[in-house]
Design a protein around this motif. Structure first.
Motif, PDB file in Angstrom:
ATOM      1  N   ARG A  26       0.754  -1.281   0.024  1.00  0.00           N
ATOM      2  CA  ARG A  26      -0.222   0.089   0.067  1.00  0.00           C
ATOM      3  C   ARG A  26       0.947   1.283   0.022  1.00  0.00           C
ATOM      4  O   ARG A  26       0.646   2.183  -0.595  1.00  0.00           O
ATOM      5  CB  ARG A  26      -0.856   0.006   1.102  1.00  0.00           C
ATOM      6  CG  ARG A  26      -1.640   1.231   1.202  1.00  0.00           C
ATOM      7  CD  ARG A  26      -2.878   1.381   2.444  1.00  0.00           C
ATOM      8  NE  ARG A  26      -3.595   0.361   2.621  1.00  0.00           N
ATOM      9  CZ  ARG A  26      -4.022  -0.723   3.533  1.00  0.00           C
ATOM     10  NH1 ARG A  26      -3.257  -0.419   4.576  1.00  0.00           N
ATOM     11  NH2 ARG A  26      -4.604  -1.656   3.400  1.00  0.00           N
ATOM     12  N   ILE A  43      -6.213  -3.269  -6.383  1.00  0.00           N
ATOM     13  CA  ILE A  43      -7.600  -3.865  -5.671  1.00  0.00           C
ATOM     14  C   ILE A  43      -6.884  -4.458  -4.264  1.00  0.00           C
ATOM     15  O   ILE A  43      -5.945  -5.263  -4.571  1.00  0.00           O
ATOM     16  CB  ILE A  43      -8.113  -5.129  -6.599  1.00  0.00           C
ATOM     17  CG1 ILE A  43      -8.513  -4.392  -7.973  1.00  0.00           C
ATOM     18  CG2 ILE A  43      -9.019  -5.840  -5.943  1.00  0.00           C
ATOM     19  CD1 ILE A  43      -8.734  -5.552  -8.839  1.00  0.00           C
ATOM     20  N   GLU A  44      -7.666  -4.236  -3.233  1.00  0.00           N
ATOM     21  CA  GLU A  44      -7.137  -4.530  -1.866  1.00  0.00           C
ATOM     22  C   GLU A  44      -8.090  -5.777  -1.765  1.00  0.00           C
ATOM     23  O   GLU A  44      -9.124  -5.946  -1.752  1.00  0.00           O
ATOM     24  CB  GLU A  44      -7.172  -3.627  -0.948  1.00  0.00           C
ATOM     25  CG  GLU A  44      -6.032  -2.477  -0.811  1.00  0.00           C
ATOM     26  CD  GLU A  44      -6.274  -1.806   0.501  1.00  0.00           C
ATOM     27  OE1 GLU A  44      -5.907  -2.155   1.200  1.00  0.00           O
ATOM     28  OE2 GLU A  44      -5.755  -0.451   0.169  1.00  0.00           O
ATOM     29  N   LYS A  45      -7.260  -6.778  -1.162  1.00  0.00           N
ATOM     30  CA  LYS A  45      -7.868  -7.955  -0.683  1.00  0.00           C
ATOM     31  C   LYS A  45      -7.097  -8.444   0.602  1.00  0.00           C
ATOM     32  O   LYS A  45      -6.033  -7.985   0.931  1.00  0.00           O
ATOM     33  CB  LYS A  45      -7.553  -9.142  -1.681  1.00  0.00           C
ATOM     34  CG  LYS A  45      -8.397  -8.830  -3.023  1.00  0.00           C
ATOM     35  CD  LYS A  45      -8.441  -9.903  -3.951  1.00  0.00           C
ATOM     36  CE  LYS A  45      -9.626  -9.720  -5.126  1.00  0.00           C
ATOM     37  NZ  LYS A  45      -9.632 -10.957  -5.588  1.00  0.00           N
ATOM     38  N   PRO A  46      -7.684  -9.404   1.396  1.00  0.00           N
ATOM     39  CA  PRO A  46      -7.343  -9.597   2.665  1.00  0.00           C
ATOM     40  C   PRO A  46      -6.011 -10.397   2.458  1.00  0.00           C
ATOM     41  O   PRO A  46      -5.863 -11.213   1.401  1.00  0.00           O
ATOM     42  CB  PRO A  46      -8.077 -10.591   3.363  1.00  0.00           C
ATOM     43  CG  PRO A  46      -9.608 -10.137   2.884  1.00  0.00           C
ATOM     44  CD  PRO A  46      -9.125  -9.950   1.188  1.00  0.00           C
ATOM     45  N   ARG A  47      -5.016 -10.418   3.593  1.00  0.00           N
ATOM     46  CA  ARG A  47      -3.892 -11.260   3.447  1.00  0.00           C
ATOM     47  C   ARG A  47      -4.121 -12.758   3.437  1.00  0.00           C
ATOM     48  O   ARG A  47      -5.263 -13.257   4.043  1.00  0.00           O
ATOM     49  CB  ARG A  47      -3.104 -10.847   4.635  1.00  0.00           C
ATOM     50  CG  ARG A  47      -1.668 -11.568   4.661  1.00  0.00           C
ATOM     51  CD  ARG A  47      -0.931 -11.265   5.627  1.00  0.00           C
ATOM     52  NE  ARG A  47      -1.731 -10.391   6.797  1.00  0.00           N
ATOM     53  CZ  ARG A  47      -1.187  -9.744   7.789  1.00  0.00           C
ATOM     54  NH1 ARG A  47      -0.220  -9.528   7.891  1.00  0.00           N
ATOM     55  NH2 ARG A  47      -2.000  -9.053   8.420  1.00  0.00           N
ATOM     56  N   ARG A  48      -3.471 -13.358   2.580  1.00  0.00           N
ATOM     57  CA  ARG A  48      -3.968 -14.955   2.471  1.00  0.00           C
ATOM     58  C   ARG A  48      -3.189 -15.742   3.649  1.00  0.00           C
ATOM     59  O   ARG A  48      -2.379 -15.219   4.293  1.00  0.00           O
ATOM     60  CB  ARG A  48      -3.159 -15.478   1.251  1.00  0.00           C
ATOM     61  CG  ARG A  48      -3.383 -14.899   0.012  1.00  0.00           C
ATOM     62  CD  ARG A  48      -2.701 -15.100  -1.050  1.00  0.00           C
ATOM     63  NE  ARG A  48      -1.388 -14.807  -1.160  1.00  0.00           N
ATOM     64  CZ  ARG A  48      -0.262 -14.676  -2.095  1.00  0.00           C
ATOM     65  NH1 ARG A  48      -0.488 -15.100  -3.095  1.00  0.00           N
ATOM     66  NH2 ARG A  48       0.879 -14.077  -1.531  1.00  0.00           N
TER      67      ARG A  48
END
Length: 95
Positions: A26, A43-48
């Motif tokens: 970010r 596109i932000e997504k949760p950490r895997r």
């Protein structure tokens, strides 16, 4: 500079070329947006599962063994330098 120092060594080795700080994805995107003025979609997504919250590359080994140190030590100066180079060479080294 690090690559040139490594070529001069008699023995090969593996080195991290980090600043010892750490920057989130970010922070990199926001810095690039700020310096370039580009919108840069993301596109932000949760950490895997299993992804570490932060990765930091320390360069202690190359500093001690080859005398290298980072020329730019924060994300802003790194991106500013890269952007200035890209503006002078928009098609890369071939121009």
């Amino acid at each position: 500079q690090a690559h040139m120092l490594a070529l001069e060594c008699e023995q090969s080795g593996a080195y991290n070329l980090g600043t010892g700080g750490g920057t989130s994805v970010r922070e990199v995107i926001e810095t690039c947006r700020s310096i370039t003025g580009a919108q840069i979609p993301a596109i932000e997504k949760p950490r895997r599962p299993g992804d570490p919250p932060r990765l930091v590359a320390a360069s202690d080994k190359i500093k001690a063994e080859l005398g290298w140190k980072p020329q730019f030590e924060n994300i802003r100066s790194i991106v500013e330098s890269a952007w200035a180079w890209h503006q002078k060479h928009p098609t890369g080294y071939g121009d």
